[in-house]
Scaffold this active site. Structure first.
Site, PDB file in Angstrom:
ATOM      1  N   LYS A 245      -5.059   1.279   3.487  1.00 12.26           N
ATOM      2  CA  LYS A 245      -4.995   2.052   4.739  1.00 12.26           C
ATOM      3  C   LYS A 245      -5.710   1.329   5.895  1.00 12.26           C
ATOM      4  CE  LYS A 245      -4.628   6.442   2.280  1.00 12.26           C
ATOM      5  NZ  LYS A 245      -5.043   7.861   2.250  1.00 12.26           N
TER       6      LYS A 245
ATOM      7  N   TYR B  69       3.696  11.862   5.089  1.00 10.87           N
ATOM      8  CA  TYR B  69       2.731  12.888   4.672  1.00 10.87           C
ATOM      9  C   TYR B  69       3.246  14.313   4.914  1.00 10.87           C
ATOM     10  CZ  TYR B  69      -0.873   9.478   3.562  1.00 10.87           C
ATOM     11  OH  TYR B  69      -1.590   8.468   2.971  1.00 10.87           O
TER      12      TYR B  69
ATOM     13  N   ASN C 270      -9.828   6.838   3.418  1.00  8.49           N
ATOM     14  CA  ASN C 270     -10.235   6.594   2.022  1.00  8.49           C
ATOM     15  C   ASN C 270      -9.623   5.323   1.423  1.00  8.49           C
ATOM     16  OD1 ASN C 270      -7.685   7.609   1.720  1.00  8.49           O
ATOM     17  ND2 ASN C 270      -8.213   9.192   0.250  1.00  8.49           N
TER      18      ASN C 270
ATOM     19  N   HIS D 146      -4.065   4.484  -0.865  1.00  4.52           N
ATOM     20  CA  HIS D 146      -3.230   5.592  -1.340  1.00  4.52           C
ATOM     21  C   HIS D 146      -2.695   5.213  -2.715  1.00  4.52           C
ATOM     22  CE1 HIS D 146      -0.038   8.621  -1.409  1.00  4.52           C
ATOM     23  NE2 HIS D 146       0.769   7.642  -1.806  1.00  4.52           N
TER      24      HIS D 146
ATOM     25  N   GLU E  64       8.196   7.065  -2.343  1.00  2.34           N
ATOM     26  CA  GLU E  64       7.305   6.319  -1.442  1.00  2.34           C
ATOM     27  C   GLU E  64       7.647   4.828  -1.426  1.00  2.34           C
ATOM     28  OE1 GLU E  64       3.702   9.563  -2.082  1.00  2.34           O
ATOM     29  OE2 GLU E  64       3.447   7.542  -2.898  1.00  2.34           O
TER      30      GLU E  64
END
Ligand code: CMP
Length: 139
Positions: free
Chosen positions: A11, A51, A114, A117, A128
């Site tokens: 990310k 998302y 975070n 993913h 995805e």
């Protein structure tokens, strides 16, 4: 036991902090093979769509803004029992609760920022992966 593939993203927070190399090293040292990889970024519409399952959550708009705040690395990874073994490698969503030695414990900034993913099911790994890669881009 799940299938052999999972999808991951490094990310924007981890890319900004220059952790791409360390994170990919941890992934490959844990036995994952890279089947597709792309350094790219998400448009607002792409992030909203990626998302979409979280669209009713209070953090949705901020999450979308964060995911568009800089480049990401998209990855299709192969290993035995890929979904579960990858989720064990990265640790809990919230880095303050992640097991010591996990990728999120080491590199994540917060529950939102975070670092990585990981898909939560074989079905989502497929969806995805297809979001970022054509069949011709997988090896
Ligand atoms: P990820 O595994 O990509 O799936 C959904 C993302 O939403 C998650 O990682 C975090 O980046 C973010 N997220 C999940 N829970 C929260 C929360 N409580 N507050 C802010 N962001 C969250």
């Amino acid at each position: 036991m799940t299938g052999r593939y999972t999808f991951s993203m490094i990310k924007p927070d981890a890319v900004r902090s220059n952790y791409i190399g360390q994170i990919i090293s941890e992934i490959t040292e844990a036995g994952f093979q890279i089947r597709a990889m792309k350094y790219t970024s998400l448009s607002t519409n792409q992030a909203r769509s990626f998302y979409a399952v979280h669209k009713e959550r209070p953090f949705y708009n901020e999450l979308v803004e964060f995911m568009c705040s800089g480049p990401i690395v998209a990855l299709v990874l192969e290993n035995e029992n890929a979904i579960e073994s990858f989720r064990t490698l990265i640790g809990s969503t919230d880095p303050s609760k992640a097991e010591k030695g996990t990728i999120r414990e080491k590199y994540a900034e917060s529950i939102q920022n975070n670092a990585v993913h990981g898909s939560d099911s074989d079905e989502n790994a497929e969806i995805e992966g297809n979001f970022f890669f054509s069949q011709l881009e997988r090896f």
